[in-house]
Each structure stands twice: as structure tokens, then as C-alpha cells.
Design a protein around this motif. Structure first.
Motif, PDB file in Angstrom:
ATOM      1  N   GLU A  79      -2.332  39.737  -9.517  1.00 38.37           N
ATOM      2  CA  GLU A  79      -1.231  39.489 -10.446  1.00 38.37           C
ATOM      3  C   GLU A  79      -0.942  38.008 -10.630  1.00 38.37           C
ATOM      4  O   GLU A  79      -0.214  37.624 -11.559  1.00 38.37           O
ATOM      5  CB  GLU A  79       0.033  40.208  -9.961  1.00 38.37           C
ATOM      6  N   LEU A  80      -1.519  37.157  -9.787  1.00 37.32           N
ATOM      7  CA  LEU A  80      -1.349  35.710  -9.928  1.00 37.32           C
ATOM      8  C   LEU A  80      -2.583  35.031 -10.509  1.00 37.32           C
ATOM      9  O   LEU A  80      -2.649  33.800 -10.559  1.00 37.32           O
ATOM     10  CB  LEU A  80      -1.019  35.083  -8.567  1.00 37.32           C
ATOM     11  N   GLY A  81      -3.559  35.812 -10.942  1.00 39.54           N
ATOM     12  CA  GLY A  81      -4.764  35.258 -11.533  1.00 39.54           C
ATOM     13  C   GLY A  81      -5.754  34.714 -10.518  1.00 39.54           C
ATOM     14  O   GLY A  81      -6.671  33.978 -10.894  1.00 39.54           O
ATOM     15  N   ARG A  82      -5.627  35.073  -9.259  1.00 43.09           N
ATOM     16  CA  ARG A  82      -6.559  34.602  -8.236  1.00 43.09           C
ATOM     17  C   ARG A  82      -7.799  35.494  -8.207  1.00 43.09           C
ATOM     18  O   ARG A  82      -7.693  36.715  -8.265  1.00 43.09           O
ATOM     19  CB  ARG A  82      -5.882  34.570  -6.865  1.00 43.09           C
ATOM     20  N   ASP A  83      -8.968  34.853  -8.099  1.00 46.40           N
ATOM     21  CA  ASP A  83     -10.237  35.577  -8.143  1.00 46.40           C
ATOM     22  C   ASP A  83     -10.394  36.410  -6.877  1.00 46.40           C
ATOM     23  O   ASP A  83     -10.367  35.886  -5.752  1.00 46.40           O
ATOM     24  CB  ASP A  83     -11.393  34.589  -8.278  1.00 46.40           C
ATOM     25  N   LEU A  84     -10.604  37.721  -7.038  1.00 43.93           N
ATOM     26  CA  LEU A  84     -10.671  38.622  -5.897  1.00 43.93           C
ATOM     27  C   LEU A  84     -11.988  38.483  -5.148  1.00 43.93           C
ATOM     28  O   LEU A  84     -12.036  38.693  -3.923  1.00 43.93           O
ATOM     29  CB  LEU A  84     -10.474  40.068  -6.359  1.00 43.93           C
ATOM     30  N   LEU A  85     -13.077  38.127  -5.834  1.00 41.27           N
ATOM     31  CA  LEU A  85     -14.364  37.959  -5.151  1.00 41.27           C
ATOM     32  C   LEU A  85     -14.283  36.835  -4.130  1.00 41.27           C
ATOM     33  O   LEU A  85     -14.695  36.994  -2.969  1.00 41.27           O
ATOM     34  CB  LEU A  85     -15.461  37.684  -6.172  1.00 41.27           C
ATOM     35  N   VAL A  86     -13.760  35.697  -4.544  1.00 40.27           N
ATOM     36  CA  VAL A  86     -13.651  34.564  -3.630  1.00 40.27           C
ATOM     37  C   VAL A  86     -12.692  34.883  -2.496  1.00 40.27           C
ATOM     38  O   VAL A  86     -12.933  34.547  -1.338  1.00 40.27           O
ATOM     39  CB  VAL A  86     -13.195  33.305  -4.400  1.00 40.27           C
ATOM     40  N   ARG A  87     -11.582  35.547  -2.814  1.00 40.93           N
ATOM     41  CA  ARG A  87     -10.618  35.891  -1.769  1.00 40.93           C
ATOM     42  C   ARG A  87     -11.194  36.919  -0.795  1.00 40.93           C
ATOM     43  O   ARG A  87     -10.905  36.877   0.402  1.00 40.93           O
ATOM     44  CB  ARG A  87      -9.332  36.425  -2.410  1.00 40.93           C
ATOM     45  N   THR A  88     -12.022  37.834  -1.285  1.00 45.26           N
ATOM     46  CA  THR A  88     -12.652  38.812  -0.400  1.00 45.26           C
ATOM     47  C   THR A  88     -13.643  38.144   0.532  1.00 45.26           C
ATOM     48  O   THR A  88     -13.700  38.465   1.735  1.00 45.26           O
ATOM     49  CB  THR A  88     -13.345  39.900  -1.232  1.00 45.26           C
ATOM     50  N   LEU A  89     -14.431  37.210   0.005  1.00 45.47           N
ATOM     51  CA  LEU A  89     -15.386  36.500   0.852  1.00 45.47           C
ATOM     52  C   LEU A  89     -14.678  35.602   1.859  1.00 45.47           C
ATOM     53  O   LEU A  89     -15.058  35.543   3.040  1.00 45.47           O
ATOM     54  CB  LEU A  89     -16.351  35.679  -0.004  1.00 45.47           C
ATOM     55  N   ALA A  90     -13.631  34.899   1.405  1.00 43.79           N
ATOM     56  CA  ALA A  90     -12.875  34.040   2.321  1.00 43.79           C
ATOM     57  C   ALA A  90     -12.156  34.874   3.375  1.00 43.79           C
ATOM     58  O   ALA A  90     -12.096  34.494   4.549  1.00 43.79           O
ATOM     59  CB  ALA A  90     -11.878  33.186   1.533  1.00 43.79           C
ATOM     60  N   GLY A  91     -11.615  36.021   2.965  1.00 42.71           N
ATOM     61  CA  GLY A  91     -10.977  36.905   3.926  1.00 42.71           C
ATOM     62  C   GLY A  91     -11.964  37.498   4.905  1.00 42.71           C
ATOM     63  O   GLY A  91     -11.655  37.681   6.087  1.00 42.71           O
ATOM     64  N   GLY A  92     -13.177  37.798   4.438  1.00 45.03           N
ATOM     65  CA  GLY A  92     -14.204  38.302   5.337  1.00 45.03           C
ATOM     66  C   GLY A  92     -14.616  37.267   6.365  1.00 45.03           C
ATOM     67  O   GLY A  92     -14.895  37.605   7.523  1.00 45.03           O
TER      68      GLY A  92
END
Length: 299
Positions: A85-98
Motif C-alpha cells: 500500500e506504500l508502493g514498496r516493491d515486494l520482490l526486493v522486500r521478500t529477498l531482503a526479509g529472507g
């Protein structure tokens, strides 16, 4: 005296073959396990993607793309996993979270493994009252509600990365200690231990130079069970809001955010949850393959 070709061939066939080392036999046995081998390849791809992927992607995990808010996953655009909802890319956040989740799992396994091996090997080799006291301490720690203590520690001490690792490792070494103790009880009666003791090797020297090296196979196999357990524990704590803090993220944090928006944006939950499940399954399959490869009865 002439030697016939048949005699020469039979002599060559009778030559002794080179004996393979236990490590080579274990490696060949592991390669025969297709499920474990495929899981190792997939796990390697996930690890490389999580640690190296964010360095090559143009999007930042905390950057906002106000022109692409809450868009679903698409392979045609820039955001393959979609955005939140804030326009943040989920792919990058998923990789960074992983990356954060895997770091917690690996570091937590390392810390708990060191404590568990030292505790279990010392308890099993010394034996007697020392063994009884040390294992009663382990039993008492088993009786403590782990999740309640973890929540209390995270609430009082904060949610820094190293505190998350220490909190999870504080109780994760108990199973390792029991496994190592059981193996040490069988090793301490072996002939090479008696020989080392007869030559005057001290107790710490026997534990470090003779007991622990012979436990590495068991420790490695059991570590593959500990890693997914710690990753899952970190995800549960993050799901409860007690994990790492922003700007850091993890799979548990992303799953928590996605669960709150499941009806409107299901991809926010689906993408990190699939990554977490695939990683845990791969680690378990690799652990099964290592267990079968290192088990001499299987060969």
C-alpha cells in the motif's frame, strides 16, 4: 617365458581397487538421493537470491513508488511480486526479509550448536554426578515456557537483531545437548578414548580432540533440523510484532503485514509465505539426505 594376453588381463583385473574414504562414500550416497540433491540446488538459489539479489535490483526495500501503489504481481512491469500500500516493491522486500531470516537461522544454529555440543559432550564424558546435575538443568529449562520467556525478553530488552538471535538461541541448544550427550556416552567407552586417557591426555583435550570430531556428522545432520526451527521461531515472533524492527524486515514481518490485508492484497501474504515454506522444505530434505548419507548402515 611368454605371458599370454589372457593372463595379463586377469592379472590387471585382480589388482586391488582404491578404497574410498567415508567422506567420499557419503558424498556418493547423497548424490543418489534426488530429492535431497534437488532441494540443495533450490536452497542454494534461494540463498544466493536473498543475499545477492537486492544488490543488483534497482528498487530499494524501503523506497516508495507512488505511481505503483498496491499493484498485483506481473512479469510485464517493474514489480514482479507486486507492491504494497506504500508502493514498496515486494520482490526486493521478500529477498531482503529472507536474508534477515536466514541470518537469524544460521547464527542461531551456530550459537545453539556451540553451546549444545560443549554442554552435551562435557556431561556425557565426565558422567556421574556432574552428568546428573547438568542434565537436570536441561530438564528444568525444558519445563520453562519458551515462547513466554522469548516474548518477555524481547519486550524488556528490545528488538535489535542480535537480541533476536540471542533470545532464540537461549533455549534452542537443549535438544542438541541431549543428542550430543547420548553419542558421547557411546564414544567414551571406545578403545581410542582409553588409549588417549592412558597416554595422559587431559579431559578437555580428549573432549576437543577426540570426542567432538567424531560427533561432527551427527551435529551437521541435527543442525539441518535446527535451522528451520529457528527460522520458524523468528517468523512467529515477527508475526506477533516482536521480531526485527524497521527498516529491517523478515519473512515473519512480511507475513504479518500480508495477513492483515489478505482480502484486498493476497499477494502480500502469498509471496513471502511460499518462500518461507519452500526454504523450510528444502532444508528438511537436505537434512534427510545427509542423515542417510552419513549413516553407515545405509551403505
Amino acid at each position: 617365458m611368454n605371458t599370454s594376453p589372457s593372463t595379463t588381463a586377469s592379472t590387471a583385473n585382480a589388482a586391488p581397487r582404491r578404497s574410498r574414504s567415508p567422506l567420499e562414500l557419503a558424498f556418493r550416497q547423497f548424490l543418489r538421493n534426488r530429492a535431497a540433491l534437488a532441494s540443495l540446488v533450490i536452497l542454494g538459489i534461494i540463498v544466493i537470491a536473498c543475499f545477492v539479489g537486492p544488490l543488483f535490483l534497482t528498487n530499494d526495500p524501503a523506497a516508495n513508488d507512488w505511481g505503483a501503489i498496491s499493484i498485483p504481481p506481473t512479469l510485464l512491469g517493474q514489480h514482479w511480486f507486486g507492491t504494497d500500500e506504500l508502493g514498496r516493491d515486494l520482490l526486493v522486500r521478500t529477498l531482503a526479509g529472507g536474508r534477515v531470516s536466514l541470518e537469524v537461522g544460521l547464527l542461531g544454529t551456530l550459537v545453539s550448536g556451540l553451546i549444545g555440543v560443549a554442554w552435551g559432550a562435557t556431561s556425557g564424558y565426565i558422567g556421574g554426578r556432574t552428568d546428573a546435575v547438568m542434565m537436570r538443568i536441561v530438564d528444568m529449562m525444558y519445563a520453562i515456557p519458551y515462547m513466554l520467556i522469548a516474548i518477555l525478553m524481547m519486550t524488556l530488552l528490545g528488538r535489535a537483531f542480535y537480541l533476536v538471535v540471542l533470545t532464540i538461541s537461549a533455549f534452542s541448544w537443549l535438544d542438541m545437548a541431549r543428542v550430543v550427550r547420548g553419542q558421547t556416552l557411546s564414544l567414551r567407552t571406545r578403545e581410542f578414548i582409553d588409549a588417549a586417557r592412558a597416554t595422559g591426555v587431559s579431559t578437555p583435550g580428549i573432549i576437543l580432540r577426540h570426542i567432538v570430531p567424531n560427533l561432527l556428522g551427527v551435529v551437521v545432520v541435527y543442525a539441518t533440523v535446527t535451522v528451520p526451527g529457528i527460522v520458524l521461531t523468528e517468523s512467529v515472533l515477527s508475526f506477533l510484532g516482536l521480531g526485527v524492527q524497521e527498516p529491517m524486515t523478515s519473512w515473519g514481518v512480511l507475513i504479518n503485514d500480508g495477513a492483515q490485508k489478505l482480502e484486498s492484497m493476497p499477494w502480500l501474504l502469498l509471496c513471502p509465505a511460499v518462500m518461507l515454506c519452500v526454504t523450510l522444505y528444502c532444508v528438511n530434505f537436505v537434512g534427510d539426505g545427509l542423515r542417510d548419507a552419513l549413516d553407515t548402515k545405509e551403505r
